[in-house]
Design a protein around this motif. Structure first.
Motif, PDB file in Angstrom:
ATOM      1  N   ARG A   1      -0.202   5.473  12.002  1.00 19.47           N
ATOM      2  CA  ARG A   1      -1.365   5.775  11.942  1.00 19.47           C
ATOM      3  C   ARG A   1      -2.883   5.167  11.041  1.00 19.47           C
ATOM      4  O   ARG A   1      -4.016   5.084  11.735  1.00 19.47           O
ATOM      5  N   LEU A   2      -2.127   4.113   9.757  1.00 18.94           N
ATOM      6  CA  LEU A   2      -3.398   3.380   9.354  1.00 18.94           C
ATOM      7  C   LEU A   2      -3.707   2.246  10.242  1.00 18.94           C
ATOM      8  O   LEU A   2      -4.982   2.118   9.941  1.00 18.94           O
TER       9      LEU A   2
ATOM     10  N   TYR B   1       2.638  10.145   0.475  1.00 16.59           N
ATOM     11  CA  TYR B   1       3.590   8.796   1.334  1.00 16.59           C
ATOM     12  C   TYR B   1       2.887   7.674   0.181  1.00 16.59           C
ATOM     13  O   TYR B   1       3.897   6.950   0.535  1.00 16.59           O
ATOM     14  N   ILE B   2       1.803   8.078   0.147  1.00 14.15           N
ATOM     15  CA  ILE B   2       1.495   6.717  -0.293  1.00 14.15           C
ATOM     16  C   ILE B   2       1.393   6.453  -1.886  1.00 14.15           C
ATOM     17  O   ILE B   2       1.296   6.697  -2.652  1.00 14.15           O
ATOM     18  N   GLY B   3       2.309   5.110  -1.914  1.00 10.89           N
ATOM     19  CA  GLY B   3       2.124   4.434  -3.617  1.00 10.89           C
ATOM     20  C   GLY B   3       1.591   4.494  -4.997  1.00 10.89           C
ATOM     21  O   GLY B   3       1.512   3.404  -4.926  1.00 10.89           O
TER      22      GLY B   3
ATOM     23  N   GLU C   1       9.970   7.917   9.429  1.00 15.89           N
ATOM     24  CA  GLU C   1       8.518   8.738   9.067  1.00 15.89           C
ATOM     25  C   GLU C   1       7.874   7.830   8.894  1.00 15.89           C
ATOM     26  O   GLU C   1       6.448   8.178   8.984  1.00 15.89           O
ATOM     27  N   MET C   2       8.107   6.902   7.155  1.00 19.59           N
ATOM     28  CA  MET C   2       6.924   6.234   7.340  1.00 19.59           C
ATOM     29  C   MET C   2       6.201   5.437   8.307  1.00 19.59           C
ATOM     30  O   MET C   2       5.367   5.230   8.152  1.00 19.59           O
TER      31      MET C   2
ATOM     32  N   ILE D   1       3.303   7.432   9.676  1.00 19.72           N
ATOM     33  CA  ILE D   1       1.935   7.582   9.009  1.00 19.72           C
ATOM     34  C   ILE D   1       1.789   5.840   8.898  1.00 19.72           C
ATOM     35  O   ILE D   1       0.321   5.526   9.285  1.00 19.72           O
TER      36      ILE D   1
ATOM     37  N   ILE E   1      -6.427  10.316   7.695  1.00 21.78           N
ATOM     38  CA  ILE E   1      -5.551  10.601   7.663  1.00 21.78           C
ATOM     39  C   ILE E   1      -5.933  11.750   6.980  1.00 21.78           C
ATOM     40  O   ILE E   1      -6.536  12.247   6.282  1.00 21.78           O
TER      41      ILE E   1
ATOM     42  N   TYR F   1       0.755  -0.869  -0.071  1.00 23.82           N
ATOM     43  CA  TYR F   1      -0.383  -0.207  -0.159  1.00 23.82           C
ATOM     44  C   TYR F   1       0.535   1.161  -0.337  1.00 23.82           C
ATOM     45  O   TYR F   1       0.017   2.177  -0.086  1.00 23.82           O
ATOM     46  N   LEU F   2       2.399   1.415   0.379  1.00 31.97           N
ATOM     47  CA  LEU F   2       2.904   2.689   0.790  1.00 31.97           C
ATOM     48  C   LEU F   2       4.354   1.855   0.685  1.00 31.97           C
ATOM     49  O   LEU F   2       4.928   1.237   0.522  1.00 31.97           O
ATOM     50  N   VAL F   3       4.736   3.194   0.142  1.00 34.59           N
ATOM     51  CA  VAL F   3       6.163   3.529  -0.238  1.00 34.59           C
ATOM     52  C   VAL F   3       7.511   2.703   0.789  1.00 34.59           C
ATOM     53  O   VAL F   3       6.769   3.465   2.158  1.00 34.59           O
TER      54      VAL F   3
END
Lengths: 257, 257, 257, 257
Positions: free
Chosen positions: B232-233, D255-257, B225-226, B229, D248, B192-194
């Motif tokens: 929180r997700l 940041y979300i890829g 940093e990620m 995030i 969010i 879902y994320l980098v």
């Protein structure tokens, strides 16, 4: 890789009265299940591989973590009556143009081997989870119909109503231009699930056509697993029945353009 | 610009025992993060740029408001053991056909430089936000497996189950036709994320393979940093847990065609 | 089959003052219904078939379970005034490029037969279930307008506002480059349903243009069936009216890019 | 029509110090509005038309019910300082490959006329209905920046963050390979509506660059009409504000890829 590439694993292949049998992935994977089952049970030998930029840009990973690029393959099954050239594969073409090009390539190869008869295998989606052992047929030459009826294939006016989409249909259409007789044999299936039970029904017809006996064991087992899934899906379906509400009958929808 | 254009920035490049490393954008941008980190830390030199109508019709804007057309680039990192030819880029091909054509072009160039080994880097989507430092491998030649296991790469039967889609997989597939050994190394990531944290795990494996040490500082910072995030997700995810309701277990879904 | 293939069923066809009439599937299938009705009622003879990889990879099944690959066909209807070359078909091109290529092919054939006038038939979607017998026209040469107004065709500034998409429009556009006069005649139709009633209105205009009389019986019957469906759809629509709520008037929407 | 066709309306065109200005449809139609306004106000002469299978298969209908196939057109505006070659059109390419091919064709023509400077016009979507008269710039050569800042163009690091998609960007990218200086000038706009007000801001910059004065009357009028629409859309937006709920923050989403 630009275009399409055929890798031949054997040189100078001579086939005895060859019949071309096509079992690519499609509705319920019925055709693919039958073709793979035949290859397994008849100890078929792989004769060539087809790679193409019309397939997805994808590799699959085997049990030893080794990959192969998605492809189509042809096998030779030698039975008493004839040699069966079986086409199986990971994917059909991703594009419309690719379908036309690849189906013509399949037929070029089949003709080169001297094929005079083609059967394409597939599933016919009923949209319902009820099981039927019917195998529906369509042909590119009406003269095939009587012969196929004798092996249990059913023919219905204008069915499938939406035609046949993909390689199973197009091979019939394009072989007509080459004057090769071809029939598409479709096991009835819900259209929602991989359907080994429908594959069993279709296999019976194939055995009749080729006058062979094949152990259905592995298909039988997979069919039993699927039956459990189907039973649970039916429960869910019944629970949801109350929700959907239709002012227009299904029957009317065929008029909607 | 019709077709594809390669702009060479240096003439007569001679590489020492070259290894081809591919880090294009993909799942979690894991491969791209690792490849760009290597280029940065090893003071790599850009050797060529690839532009193609298979990339999106797009330009990107740099910190000086100057644009460049989206492209792929190859860099040379010279380390003690060998020269690493690194492929990075803004995009993968937009079309299936383009993937086949471009992957073959990459291999043409890699072969021209004398490459005898390829590693493609990517992410393996788990669908879950839990972190794992596992790096999964797939190869185009089983003989590579033992060697890679020693550097911490994990191999699992038939994994990834859906195969590998895009350049990371296809380069493995197409290099098999050229008899070049290649492995795909995938950092586990949510999908879902980098994911710079997964990139760190993958970087460790790469350092092992090439016998080098690389400062992980910048990746470490982005990973921190990620993590905030992700935390929180996860909260959001837990709040929504109650809502979703599954009559059919995930496990069953693999049967659905 | 790569590309496009024209199969001619008759050699050395000589046409008398030929007019090219195009009735491919489209909005409400209005054009197709009219063209097929003309072929039926005027005992037209099929002169050629067009197959193309720009059509879907599909075959259709007839009442005898025999398939044909989806295609376009041209028929010749001989009437007192002239010969009408009628284009009908199962599908229009699946791709934009295919539309340009096929429309040019149709025009190559029409020119070869000596065509000096073209009518393309279609439907104009009103978005409303109310019936109108209007036939809207657009031309590739203003000099056609007066002549067509006399047969009842209506012309409105900048209508259809969204232009004409597909073969009906493109044939007009491309025949302009060849200096062949062409008009598109569109029966008004809801756009939601196959519309034999709109086809009747369009047929009347065609009969006027060609100075012929045609039995409307079969279209009439289908129109009556459809009227029942429409009546029921209108009921549903009225029930749902209360739900939709529009802060922005339709009229404003034309400004939205 | 296969491929792309250029119809030249005048032979042997000689331009004085030509500048190429591109105003194709895009975000808020800002670029197109400015280019069409210039053509109108400067009594420009049409010099050529471009038709292509990369455009949609569509014709548009004019006030006299006459159609033309969708196209791109180039006009010549002669002002004191130079001749401006203006590209306008009904559509941009429908496909990625078409964008690359057509942008190269535009540049071939511009080079043939001797162009040494290019401005592409567009809109920059802010996602907000608040008006800003800012014009954002991006260049293919940093040396253009100072000169453009003097005419009021604003430059921001890495903006637009998502790059520039379509012809406005790609023409900058591809002209870099030809060593032609080019800038993209983008009026800020919501991205939801045709925006003549943003076009006015952009027009002011263009007038500064070319040292000309242009009557803004027609744009002014359309801008006033749009302001009313925007006011009503804002009302709707405020009413809906309460509904949307974001766990969010927007800021995280990058940041979300």
């Amino acid at each position: 890789m630009k275009g399409t590439k055929v890798i031949r694993l054997r040189e100078e292949v001579q086939l005895n009265n060859p019949v071309f049998l096509v079992g690519l992935p499609g509705v319920g994977h019925v055709g693919k299940l039958v073709a793979e089952h035949l290859i397994e049970e008849l100890d078929a030998e792989k004769t060539l591989e087809i790679y193409s930029h019309h397939f997805p840009p994808q590799v699959l990973v085997d049990e030893n973590s080794e990959i192969h690029t998605v492809n189509n393959e042809m096998y030779i099954c030698s039975i008493e009556k004839c040699d069966i050239l079986v086409l199986v594969g990971d994917h059909q073409s991703s594009t419309g143009e690719g379908h036309y090009e690849l189906c013509d390539l399949y037929l070029d190869i089949a003709e080169e081997f001297g094929t005079q008869r083609i059967y394409t295998l597939g599933g016919f989606p009923t949209g319902q989870l009820t099981y039927s052992d019917e195998v529906l047929g369509a042909v590119n030459n009406q003269e095939l119909i009587d012969e196929l009826k004798e092996t249990g294939v059913v023919f219905k006016e204008n069915e499938p109503g939406g035609g046949i989409v993909g390689a199973s249909g197009l091979i019939l259409g394009l072989s007509k231009f080459r004057n090769i007789d071809a029939a598409c044999l479709m096991g009835l299936t819900s259209g929602y699930l991989v359907d080994p039970k429908s594959a069993q029904s279709l296999l019976k017809v194939i055995c009749g056509i080729f006058d062979i006996e094949i152990d259905e064991g592995p298909l039988e087992e997979r069919a039993k697993e699927m039956e459990k899934i189907v039973a649970r899906l039916k429960e869910v379906e019944q629970q949801q029945q109350g929700i959907s509400d239709a002012n227009i009958k299904d029957d009317d929808l065929r008029y909607i353009g």
